[in-house]
Every structure is written in C-alpha cells, then in structure tokens.
Write a protein that holds these residues in place. Structure first.
Motif, PDB file in Angstrom:
ATOM      1  N   ILE A  42      -9.822  82.881  -7.360  1.00  0.00           N
ATOM      2  CA  ILE A  42     -10.656  82.492  -8.592  1.00  0.00           C
ATOM      3  C   ILE A  42      -9.614  82.706  -9.847  1.00  0.00           C
ATOM      4  CG2 ILE A  42     -12.623  82.823 -10.273  1.00  0.00           C
ATOM      5  CD1 ILE A  42     -14.252  83.416  -7.637  1.00  0.00           C
ATOM      6  N   PRO A  43      -9.037  81.878 -10.357  1.00  0.00           N
ATOM      7  CA  PRO A  43      -8.008  82.154 -11.412  1.00  0.00           C
ATOM      8  C   PRO A  43      -8.807  82.797 -12.455  1.00  0.00           C
ATOM      9  CG  PRO A  43      -8.444  79.878 -11.192  1.00  0.00           C
ATOM     10  CD  PRO A  43      -9.094  80.376 -10.274  1.00  0.00           C
ATOM     11  N   ASP A  44     -10.024  82.393 -12.960  1.00  0.00           N
ATOM     12  CA  ASP A  44     -10.396  82.995 -14.247  1.00  0.00           C
ATOM     13  C   ASP A  44     -11.156  84.442 -14.192  1.00  0.00           C
ATOM     14  OD1 ASP A  44     -12.767  83.388 -16.293  1.00  0.00           O
ATOM     15  OD2 ASP A  44     -12.598  81.458 -16.890  1.00  0.00           O
ATOM     16  N   LEU A  45     -10.409  85.168 -14.892  1.00  0.00           N
ATOM     17  CA  LEU A  45     -10.647  86.746 -14.769  1.00  0.00           C
ATOM     18  C   LEU A  45     -11.880  87.085 -15.196  1.00  0.00           C
ATOM     19  CD1 LEU A  45      -7.398  88.399 -16.002  1.00  0.00           C
ATOM     20  CD2 LEU A  45      -8.230  88.150 -13.680  1.00  0.00           C
ATOM     21  N   GLY A  46     -12.554  86.276 -16.158  1.00  0.00           N
ATOM     22  CA  GLY A  46     -13.979  86.418 -16.708  1.00  0.00           C
ATOM     23  C   GLY A  46     -14.899  86.240 -15.309  1.00  0.00           C
ATOM     24  N   ARG A  47     -14.867  85.269 -14.680  1.00  0.00           N
ATOM     25  CA  ARG A  47     -15.659  84.633 -13.477  1.00  0.00           C
ATOM     26  C   ARG A  47     -15.620  85.507 -12.572  1.00  0.00           C
ATOM     27  NH1 ARG A  47     -13.956  79.208 -12.127  1.00  0.00           N
ATOM     28  NH2 ARG A  47     -15.429  79.808 -10.168  1.00  0.00           N
ATOM     29  N   ARG A  48     -14.283  85.883 -12.248  1.00  0.00           N
ATOM     30  CA  ARG A  48     -14.009  86.849 -11.099  1.00  0.00           C
ATOM     31  C   ARG A  48     -14.602  88.184 -11.308  1.00  0.00           C
ATOM     32  NH1 ARG A  48      -7.865  88.260 -10.470  1.00  0.00           N
ATOM     33  NH2 ARG A  48      -8.029  85.962 -10.386  1.00  0.00           N
ATOM     34  N   GLY A  49     -14.505  88.606 -12.677  1.00  0.00           N
ATOM     35  CA  GLY A  49     -15.175  89.942 -13.141  1.00  0.00           C
ATOM     36  C   GLY A  49     -16.461  90.009 -12.887  1.00  0.00           C
ATOM     37  N   ASP A  50     -17.373  88.866 -13.171  1.00  0.00           N
ATOM     38  CA  ASP A  50     -18.685  88.479 -13.352  1.00  0.00           C
ATOM     39  C   ASP A  50     -19.146  88.562 -11.962  1.00  0.00           C
ATOM     40  OD1 ASP A  50     -18.541  88.071 -15.885  1.00  0.00           O
ATOM     41  OD2 ASP A  50     -19.134  85.935 -16.143  1.00  0.00           O
ATOM     42  N   GLY A  51     -18.537  88.224 -10.940  1.00  0.00           N
ATOM     43  CA  GLY A  51     -18.830  88.123  -9.725  1.00  0.00           C
ATOM     44  C   GLY A  51     -18.629  89.401  -8.989  1.00  0.00           C
ATOM     45  N   ALA A  52     -17.527  90.066  -9.598  1.00  0.00           N
ATOM     46  CA  ALA A  52     -17.108  91.665  -8.664  1.00  0.00           C
ATOM     47  C   ALA A  52     -18.383  92.478  -9.115  1.00  0.00           C
ATOM     48  CB  ALA A  52     -16.004  91.877  -9.291  1.00  0.00           C
ATOM     49  N   GLU A  53     -18.856  92.384 -10.596  1.00  0.00           N
ATOM     50  CA  GLU A  53     -19.772  93.030 -11.048  1.00  0.00           C
ATOM     51  C   GLU A  53     -20.993  92.914 -10.302  1.00  0.00           C
ATOM     52  OE1 GLU A  53     -22.519  92.342 -14.862  1.00  0.00           O
ATOM     53  OE2 GLU A  53     -20.297  93.008 -15.522  1.00  0.00           O
ATOM     54  N   VAL A  54     -21.659  91.632  -9.863  1.00  0.00           N
ATOM     55  CA  VAL A  54     -22.631  91.527  -9.051  1.00  0.00           C
ATOM     56  C   VAL A  54     -22.513  91.970  -7.824  1.00  0.00           C
ATOM     57  CG1 VAL A  54     -24.087  89.643  -8.103  1.00  0.00           C
ATOM     58  CG2 VAL A  54     -23.756  89.666 -10.508  1.00  0.00           C
ATOM     59  N   MET A  55     -21.193  91.667  -6.988  1.00  0.00           N
ATOM     60  CA  MET A  55     -21.125  92.441  -5.800  1.00  0.00           C
ATOM     61  C   MET A  55     -21.132  93.688  -5.690  1.00  0.00           C
ATOM     62  SD  MET A  55     -18.014  89.767  -4.937  1.00  0.00           S
ATOM     63  CE  MET A  55     -17.816  89.429  -3.332  1.00  0.00           C
ATOM     64  N   GLU A  56     -20.732  94.415  -6.559  1.00  0.00           N
ATOM     65  CA  GLU A  56     -20.574  95.899  -6.726  1.00  0.00           C
ATOM     66  C   GLU A  56     -21.952  96.413  -6.769  1.00  0.00           C
ATOM     67  OE1 GLU A  56     -18.393  99.543  -8.710  1.00  0.00           O
ATOM     68  OE2 GLU A  56     -18.323  97.788 -10.147  1.00  0.00           O
ATOM     69  N   THR A  57     -22.891  95.554  -7.679  1.00  0.00           N
ATOM     70  CA  THR A  57     -24.240  96.173  -7.797  1.00  0.00           C
ATOM     71  C   THR A  57     -24.945  95.931  -6.432  1.00  0.00           C
ATOM     72  OG1 THR A  57     -24.208  95.709 -10.278  1.00  0.00           O
ATOM     73  CG2 THR A  57     -26.443  95.649  -9.282  1.00  0.00           C
ATOM     74  N   VAL A  58     -24.844  94.708  -6.061  1.00  0.00           N
ATOM     75  CA  VAL A  58     -25.805  94.321  -5.081  1.00  0.00           C
ATOM     76  C   VAL A  58     -25.415  95.188  -3.505  1.00  0.00           C
ATOM     77  CG1 VAL A  58     -26.258  92.459  -3.111  1.00  0.00           C
ATOM     78  CG2 VAL A  58     -26.494  92.072  -5.669  1.00  0.00           C
ATOM     79  N   THR A  59     -24.415  95.304  -3.437  1.00  0.00           N
ATOM     80  CA  THR A  59     -23.688  96.147  -2.139  1.00  0.00           C
ATOM     81  C   THR A  59     -23.746  97.469  -2.453  1.00  0.00           C
ATOM     82  OG1 THR A  59     -21.256  96.005  -2.911  1.00  0.00           O
ATOM     83  CG2 THR A  59     -22.267  94.165  -1.557  1.00  0.00           C
TER      84      THR A  59
END
Length: 138
Positions: A80-97
C-alpha cells in the motif's frame, strides 16, 4: 473434497505455537482490516462495519477471541503506497490484535514493520517471521 470431509481433517498446530486456552482464534483477511480502518476513520460508505467493529473489540477485550496477524498481512500492507492509508490500517490491526500484549513483536517493532515497508524487501519481510534457524536462505 466436500466441506464435511474438510471439516473433519484434524488441525496440525506448530509445536512452538502457544495457543490460547479459552479464546477462539479468528483470522481476519486484510480486506476486513482495511474496511474496519475506513469505518474507524469516518468513511461513510463503510458505516455498516460499525456492528462488526463493536463485536470484534468486545470479543478481543474480554478474551473470548484472539485475532492473529500473519506474514501475509505485513507483505500485503507493504504494497500500500499511501502512508496514511497504511497507518490507518496498522492502527486498526494493532488495536484488534492487541499487538502490544499478544504479539511476539513489541510496539516499536510493530511500528517499524509498518512504517518503512518500502525499505524492506518482501524476502526480508517474510524471513523475519520464520523461527530462528528455519528461515529460507535469501
């Protein structure tokens, strides 16, 4: 092979895996994490994910369910080249997992793997998740 026959095949767990004793393990594919992130960041087209986000967070918080991440999550996120989108995804992944508590990665390592994936080759990223002395040669 019919679904019934597949369901009867016993699971073989890695001997080094520490399995949760009372929690169910639920694997969410990356598209679900991305859609949950879109919901969490106010995209109106994804408001139907409200119920799923609520159920996932409740199940995770009370210990009924563990949501693991796989190497594939990291590799696909690196694309995912967009750092904002990647960061949003990582934030949710970190919370959920509950990555800070459950994962073998500490929070700094979790951030590093998502923050600079373009600097890491796919082979290096994949090798980072093999057990010591079992990684394929690069």
């Amino acid at each position: 092979m019919s679904h019934d026959r597949v369901a009867r095949i016993p699971l073989v767990w890695p001997t080094t895996l520490v399995r949760p004793t009372r929690a169910k393990v639920v694997y969410l594919d990356l598209n679900h994490f991305i859609n949950l992130a879109k919901y969490a960041h106010g995209h109106h087209a994804f408001r139907h994910y409200a119920g799923l986000m609520s159920a996932v967070l409740r199940a995770q918080a009370d210990g009924r369910t563990v949501f693991p991440l796989s190497t594939v999550h990291y590799v696909e996120m690196a694309g995912i080249p967009d750092l904002g989108r990647r960061g949003d995804g990582a934030e949710v992944m970190e919370t959920v997992t509950d990555a800070a508590r459950n994962a073998a990665l500490d929070p700094v390592e979790f951030d590093r793997r998502f923050a600079r994936p373009s600097a890491i080759s796919t082979a290096q990223l994949s090798a980072a998740f093999w057990l010591p002395n079992t990684a394929p040669s690069l």
